[in-house]
Scaffold this motif. Structure first.
Motif, mmCIF file in Angstrom:
data_model
loop_
_atom_site.group_PDB
_atom_site.id
_atom_site.type_symbol
_atom_site.label_atom_id
_atom_site.label_comp_id
_atom_site.label_asym_id
_atom_site.label_seq_id
_atom_site.Cartn_x
_atom_site.Cartn_y
_atom_site.Cartn_z
ATOM 1 N N ASN A 186 -4.049 35.807 -22.670
ATOM 2 C CA ASN A 186 -4.706 34.498 -22.770
ATOM 3 C C ASN A 186 -3.729 33.367 -22.478
ATOM 4 O OD1 ASN A 186 -7.445 35.040 -23.309
ATOM 5 N ND2 ASN A 186 -6.944 35.591 -25.402
ATOM 6 N N THR A 187 -2.526 33.461 -23.032
ATOM 7 C CA THR A 187 -1.504 32.442 -22.794
ATOM 8 C C THR A 187 -1.166 32.368 -21.310
ATOM 9 O OG1 THR A 187 -0.581 32.706 -24.999
ATOM 10 C CG2 THR A 187 0.853 31.719 -23.344
ATOM 11 N N LEU A 188 -0.964 33.515 -20.699
ATOM 12 C CA LEU A 188 -0.639 33.542 -19.277
ATOM 13 C C LEU A 188 -1.743 32.905 -18.445
ATOM 14 C CD1 LEU A 188 1.050 34.506 -16.835
ATOM 15 C CD2 LEU A 188 -0.219 36.656 -16.984
ATOM 16 N N LEU A 189 -2.979 33.293 -18.704
ATOM 17 C CA LEU A 189 -4.098 32.751 -17.925
ATOM 18 C C LEU A 189 -4.245 31.245 -18.112
ATOM 19 C CD1 LEU A 189 -6.749 35.569 -18.422
ATOM 20 C CD2 LEU A 189 -5.387 35.094 -16.367
ATOM 21 N N GLU A 190 -3.963 30.747 -19.315
ATOM 22 C CA GLU A 190 -4.044 29.308 -19.575
ATOM 23 C C GLU A 190 -2.929 28.536 -18.889
ATOM 24 O OE1 GLU A 190 -3.956 29.024 -23.820
ATOM 25 O OE2 GLU A 190 -5.957 29.890 -24.034
ATOM 26 N N GLU A 191 -1.746 29.157 -18.744
ATOM 27 C CA GLU A 191 -0.581 28.451 -18.235
ATOM 28 C C GLU A 191 -0.353 28.619 -16.740
ATOM 29 O OE1 GLU A 191 2.746 29.488 -20.685
ATOM 30 O OE2 GLU A 191 1.865 28.546 -22.453
ATOM 31 N N LEU A 192 -1.038 29.547 -16.108
ATOM 32 C CA LEU A 192 -0.853 29.732 -14.673
ATOM 33 C C LEU A 192 -1.240 28.456 -13.920
ATOM 34 C CD1 LEU A 192 -2.251 33.298 -13.917
ATOM 35 C CD2 LEU A 192 0.119 32.547 -13.775
ATOM 36 N N GLN A 193 -0.419 28.085 -12.986
ATOM 37 C CA GLN A 193 -0.705 26.937 -12.143
ATOM 38 C C GLN A 193 -1.081 27.485 -10.769
ATOM 39 O OE1 GLN A 193 2.421 24.034 -12.218
ATOM 40 N NE2 GLN A 193 2.656 24.241 -14.436
ATOM 41 N N LYS B 293 -8.833 44.973 -14.220
ATOM 42 C CA LYS B 293 -9.190 44.066 -13.136
ATOM 43 C C LYS B 293 -8.412 42.759 -13.247
ATOM 44 C CE LYS B 293 -13.188 41.905 -15.294
ATOM 45 N NZ LYS B 293 -14.594 41.587 -15.172
ATOM 46 N N THR B 294 -8.273 42.077 -12.128
ATOM 47 C CA THR B 294 -7.605 40.783 -12.103
ATOM 48 C C THR B 294 -8.470 39.774 -12.855
ATOM 49 O OG1 THR B 294 -6.613 41.337 -9.982
ATOM 50 C CG2 THR B 294 -6.679 38.998 -10.590
ATOM 51 N N LEU B 295 -7.850 39.009 -13.735
ATOM 52 C CA LEU B 295 -8.593 38.090 -14.598
ATOM 53 C C LEU B 295 -8.373 36.620 -14.262
ATOM 54 C CD1 LEU B 295 -8.092 39.840 -18.063
ATOM 55 C CD2 LEU B 295 -10.026 40.026 -16.491
ATOM 56 N N ARG B 296 -7.873 36.328 -13.096
ATOM 57 C CA ARG B 296 -7.671 34.924 -12.741
ATOM 58 C C ARG B 296 -8.503 34.572 -11.525
ATOM 59 N NH1 ARG B 296 -4.960 33.950 -8.172
ATOM 60 N NH2 ARG B 296 -3.590 35.539 -7.369
ATOM 61 N N TYR C 164 -10.376 35.514 -8.148
ATOM 62 C CA TYR C 164 -10.950 36.855 -8.287
ATOM 63 C C TYR C 164 -12.101 36.907 -9.283
ATOM 64 C CZ TYR C 164 -6.708 37.883 -5.781
ATOM 65 O OH TYR C 164 -5.714 37.875 -4.846
ATOM 66 N N THR C 165 -12.023 36.118 -10.304
ATOM 67 C CA THR C 165 -13.098 36.022 -11.284
ATOM 68 C C THR C 165 -13.081 34.634 -11.896
ATOM 69 O OG1 THR C 165 -14.129 37.069 -13.198
ATOM 70 C CG2 THR C 165 -11.742 36.936 -13.216
ATOM 71 N N SER C 166 -14.226 34.131 -12.246
ATOM 72 C CA SER C 166 -14.280 32.780 -12.806
ATOM 73 C C SER C 166 -14.774 32.772 -14.248
ATOM 74 C CB SER C 166 -15.179 31.882 -11.952
ATOM 75 O OG SER C 166 -16.477 32.433 -11.892
ATOM 76 N N ASP C 167 -15.371 33.848 -14.683
ATOM 77 C CA ASP C 167 -15.918 33.908 -16.038
ATOM 78 C C ASP C 167 -15.233 34.995 -16.856
ATOM 79 O OD1 ASP C 167 -17.816 31.910 -15.492
ATOM 80 O OD2 ASP C 167 -19.148 33.392 -14.577
ATOM 81 N N VAL C 168 -14.008 34.741 -17.268
ATOM 82 C CA VAL C 168 -13.257 35.711 -18.056
ATOM 83 C C VAL C 168 -13.683 35.587 -19.515
ATOM 84 C CG1 VAL C 168 -10.972 36.450 -18.794
ATOM 85 C CG2 VAL C 168 -11.319 35.591 -16.481
ATOM 86 N N THR C 169 -14.101 36.689 -20.089
ATOM 87 C CA THR C 169 -14.515 36.696 -21.491
ATOM 88 C C THR C 169 -13.417 37.307 -22.355
ATOM 89 O OG1 THR C 169 -15.507 38.904 -21.373
ATOM 90 C CG2 THR C 169 -16.929 37.028 -20.776
ATOM 91 N N GLU C 170 -13.545 37.100 -23.653
ATOM 92 C CA GLU C 170 -12.615 37.740 -24.590
ATOM 93 C C GLU C 170 -12.706 39.257 -24.474
ATOM 94 O OE1 GLU C 170 -10.129 36.496 -26.553
ATOM 95 O OE2 GLU C 170 -10.579 34.658 -25.449
#
Length: 71
Positions: A58-65, A6-9, A12-18
């Motif tokens: 995790n890096t991608l999700l943190e760095e996406l603008q 599933k899309t993790l950003r 589409y979702t706001s509560d992405v868990t580990e």
């Protein structure tokens, strides 16, 4: 490719868990390797790949603008 990932950003979702990130990484590694579960001699390589993909995710999700949806 991996339809069950599933899309993790947002939005589409706001509560992405580990667990979400690891599940997506596991699905990706399974798809790429062609193995649902690795043999005993490939377990370490499989797990390292899952961890590397999870870290990259995790890096991608943190760095996406993302464009702000609010005005």
């Amino acid at each position: 490719m991996c339809r069950s990932i599933k899309t993790l950003r947002e939005p589409y979702t706001s509560d992405v868990t580990e667990e979400d990130v690891r599940a997506a990484a596991l699905q990706y590694v399974r798809k790429i390797s062609g193995f649902r579960a690795p043999s005993a001699r490939n377990t370490e390589a499989f797990e390292r790949a899952v961890e590397a993909v999870a870290a990259a995710t995790n890096t991608l999700l943190e760095e996406l603008q993302l464009k702000s949806l609010t005005r």
